[in-house]
Design a protein around this motif. Structure first.
Motif, mmCIF file in Angstrom:
data_model
loop_
_atom_site.group_PDB
_atom_site.id
_atom_site.type_symbol
_atom_site.label_atom_id
_atom_site.label_comp_id
_atom_site.label_asym_id
_atom_site.label_seq_id
_atom_site.Cartn_x
_atom_site.Cartn_y
_atom_site.Cartn_z
ATOM 1 N N SER A 1 0.937 -13.647 2.483
ATOM 2 C CA SER A 1 1.843 -12.521 2.724
ATOM 3 C C SER A 1 1.442 -11.308 1.900
ATOM 4 O O SER A 1 1.424 -10.169 2.397
ATOM 5 C CB SER A 1 3.289 -12.928 2.410
ATOM 6 O OG SER A 1 3.720 -13.979 3.245
ATOM 7 N N ASP A 2 1.117 -11.537 0.628
ATOM 8 C CA ASP A 2 0.689 -10.433 -0.234
ATOM 9 C C ASP A 2 -0.596 -9.799 0.301
ATOM 10 O O ASP A 2 -0.738 -8.567 0.330
ATOM 11 C CB ASP A 2 0.465 -10.932 -1.664
ATOM 12 C CG ASP A 2 1.772 -11.167 -2.413
ATOM 13 O OD1 ASP A 2 2.790 -10.566 -2.017
ATOM 14 O OD2 ASP A 2 1.773 -11.941 -3.389
ATOM 15 N N GLN A 3 -1.528 -10.647 0.704
ATOM 16 C CA GLN A 3 -2.803 -10.137 1.213
ATOM 17 C C GLN A 3 -2.600 -9.343 2.498
ATOM 18 O O GLN A 3 -3.167 -8.252 2.662
ATOM 19 C CB GLN A 3 -3.766 -11.296 1.462
ATOM 20 C CG GLN A 3 -5.151 -10.858 1.920
ATOM 21 C CD GLN A 3 -6.079 -12.039 2.153
ATOM 22 O OE1 GLN A 3 -5.630 -13.164 2.353
ATOM 23 N NE2 GLN A 3 -7.374 -11.791 2.126
ATOM 24 N N ALA A 4 -1.782 -9.874 3.408
ATOM 25 C CA ALA A 4 -1.543 -9.182 4.674
ATOM 26 C C ALA A 4 -0.869 -7.838 4.443
ATOM 27 O O ALA A 4 -1.238 -6.832 5.070
ATOM 28 C CB ALA A 4 -0.672 -10.057 5.583
ATOM 29 N N ARG A 5 0.098 -7.800 3.533
ATOM 30 C CA ARG A 5 0.789 -6.527 3.281
ATOM 31 C C ARG A 5 -0.165 -5.504 2.698
ATOM 32 O O ARG A 5 -0.142 -4.331 3.079
ATOM 33 C CB ARG A 5 1.974 -6.735 2.345
ATOM 34 C CG ARG A 5 2.805 -5.465 2.153
ATOM 35 C CD ARG A 5 4.051 -5.679 1.364
ATOM 36 N NE ARG A 5 3.785 -6.027 -0.014
ATOM 37 C CZ ARG A 5 4.697 -5.943 -0.991
ATOM 38 N NH1 ARG A 5 5.921 -5.548 -0.711
ATOM 39 N NH2 ARG A 5 4.394 -6.286 -2.219
ATOM 40 N N ASP A 6 -1.019 -5.932 1.769
ATOM 41 C CA ASP A 6 -1.967 -4.994 1.157
ATOM 42 C C ASP A 6 -2.954 -4.445 2.183
ATOM 43 O O ASP A 6 -3.243 -3.243 2.206
ATOM 44 C CB ASP A 6 -2.731 -5.692 0.026
ATOM 45 C CG ASP A 6 -1.843 -5.999 -1.173
ATOM 46 O OD1 ASP A 6 -0.749 -5.398 -1.254
ATOM 47 O OD2 ASP A 6 -2.232 -6.833 -2.005
ATOM 48 N N ILE A 7 -3.478 -5.331 3.039
ATOM 49 C CA ILE A 7 -4.452 -4.904 4.046
ATOM 50 C C ILE A 7 -3.814 -3.942 5.041
ATOM 51 O O ILE A 7 -4.374 -2.885 5.357
ATOM 52 C CB ILE A 7 -5.027 -6.129 4.785
ATOM 53 C CG1 ILE A 7 -5.911 -6.952 3.830
ATOM 54 C CG2 ILE A 7 -5.829 -5.703 6.011
ATOM 55 C CD1 ILE A 7 -6.381 -8.268 4.423
ATOM 56 N N LEU A 8 -2.606 -4.287 5.537
ATOM 57 C CA LEU A 8 -1.952 -3.445 6.531
ATOM 58 C C LEU A 8 -1.495 -2.123 5.935
ATOM 59 O O LEU A 8 -1.526 -1.086 6.605
ATOM 60 C CB LEU A 8 -0.771 -4.195 7.146
ATOM 61 C CG LEU A 8 -1.158 -5.438 7.965
ATOM 62 C CD1 LEU A 8 0.084 -6.160 8.466
ATOM 63 C CD2 LEU A 8 -2.058 -5.061 9.138
ATOM 64 N N SER A 9 -1.073 -2.147 4.671
ATOM 65 C CA SER A 9 -0.664 -0.904 4.022
ATOM 66 C C SER A 9 -1.854 0.036 3.868
ATOM 67 O O SER A 9 -1.750 1.254 4.109
ATOM 68 C CB SER A 9 -0.054 -1.200 2.646
ATOM 69 O OG SER A 9 1.147 -1.925 2.768
ATOM 70 N N ALA A 10 -3.009 -0.524 3.477
ATOM 71 C CA ALA A 10 -4.214 0.292 3.341
ATOM 72 C C ALA A 10 -4.635 0.871 4.689
ATOM 73 O O ALA A 10 -5.068 2.027 4.788
ATOM 74 C CB ALA A 10 -5.350 -0.548 2.746
ATOM 75 N N ARG B 1 -2.623 1.535 7.258
ATOM 76 C CA ARG B 1 -1.697 2.596 7.633
ATOM 77 C C ARG B 1 -1.982 3.894 6.876
ATOM 78 O O ARG B 1 -1.929 4.993 7.436
ATOM 79 C CB ARG B 1 -0.253 2.138 7.371
ATOM 80 C CG ARG B 1 0.308 1.204 8.415
ATOM 81 C CD ARG B 1 1.806 1.106 8.321
ATOM 82 N NE ARG B 1 2.236 0.590 7.036
ATOM 83 C CZ ARG B 1 2.452 -0.702 6.786
ATOM 84 N NH1 ARG B 1 2.258 -1.589 7.747
ATOM 85 N NH2 ARG B 1 2.864 -1.099 5.615
ATOM 86 N N GLU B 2 -2.315 3.763 5.580
ATOM 87 C CA GLU B 2 -2.615 4.954 4.789
ATOM 88 C C GLU B 2 -3.866 5.655 5.323
ATOM 89 O O GLU B 2 -3.943 6.887 5.385
ATOM 90 C CB GLU B 2 -2.815 4.558 3.341
ATOM 91 C CG GLU B 2 -1.521 4.118 2.647
ATOM 92 C CD GLU B 2 -1.764 3.605 1.234
ATOM 93 O OE1 GLU B 2 -2.942 3.628 0.793
ATOM 94 O OE2 GLU B 2 -0.794 3.209 0.572
ATOM 95 N N ALA B 3 -4.865 4.850 5.737
ATOM 96 C CA ALA B 3 -6.083 5.431 6.282
ATOM 97 C C ALA B 3 -5.794 6.130 7.614
ATOM 98 O O ALA B 3 -6.319 7.225 7.869
ATOM 99 C CB ALA B 3 -7.134 4.335 6.490
#
Length: 243
Positions: free
Chosen positions: A225-234, A236-238
């Motif tokens: 969950s932590d990994q998925a949130r970090d990847i998806l957040s990055a 979205r920011e891009a």
């Protein structure tokens, strides 16, 4: 393969299949219907233990009658495509509700979740939920209290000091974390049983195996969950930076 609404005879066959302990897929195969149709039918009409064919038939007729007026009004207000889209949205909302119910969410809570997910803002007041779902304020209050307690919905106050219930992109992360906490709690309780019953007993060994398995599952769920949130957040920011 038959299409359209389920007939009363088909509903009696569903009830008989449930009574015989058949899986939804087997009942669907015998009726030559999609499994999703059977799942949705059962889950919105009492579940596998409470399904009654005659009650389901009457409930379906009531829902169809209740929707005739809004459907006609929509057809008068705009082109046929608008009416078709409204029907498609309502059908999808029912499907989403059924999926939430199949995952263990009680029916009213599942309806509120689905309503919030498909709303444009992802945020509705209690009065708006009452109007959209055509249920009592007490039903909405009970449902949102449960969902807020599960970290699936957030309660805020708007500028008119009304309670507003919101669901955002982080809700599934919160849901997974809540699931991980629940799983870890079961593991801890199982391990307590091992200490009481002893590792030299079969029950103690069984509980220890349960604890080890659930520890691994909960830890893996948190990491994923932590990994998925970090990847998806990055991501979205891009995407926002490129917009």
């Amino acid at each position: 393969m038959p299409g359209g609404r389920l007939t009363q005879q088909e509903r009696h066959q569903i009830a008989q299949g449930l009574g015989d302990g058949l899986a939804y897929a087997e009942i669907a195969r015998r009726l030559e219907r999609p499994t999703s149709t059977i799942t949705r039918e059962v889950m919105r009409n009492g579940g596998p233990t409470g399904y009654r064919a005659d009650l389901a038939q009457r409930a379906t007729g009531h829902r169809a009658h209740r929707r005739k007026a809004p459907g006609a009004a929509a057809g008068q207000a705009g082109p046929a495509g608008d009416t078709q889209r409204a029907e498609a949205v309502r059908a999808y909302e029912e499907t989403l509700t059924t999926v939430f119910m199949a995952s263990g969410t009680p029916r009213m809570m599942a309806r509120v979740m689905a309503c919030l997910v498909i709303s444009e803002s992802g945020s509705l007041t209690a009065a708006e939920l009452v109007q959209r779902l055509q249920v009592s304020p007490a039903s909405i209050s009970k449902a949102v209290t449960f969902l807020v307690g599960q970290d699936l919905v957030r309660r805020d106050r708007d500028e008119r000091r009304r309670d507003r219930y919101s669901i955002d992109d982080d809700v599934w992360y919160q849901s997974m974390m809540a699931s991980a906490r629940s799983t870890a709690e079961i593991a801890t309780t199982a391990r307590q049983g091992t200490g009481i019953l002893g590792t030299d007993s079969r029950a103690g060994v069984r509980l220890e195996n349960i604890a080890r398995f659930l520890d691994y599952v909960s830890e893996s769920l948190v990491r994923a969950s932590d990994q998925a949130r970090d990847i998806l957040s990055a991501r979205r920011e891009a995407e926002d930076g490129q917009a």
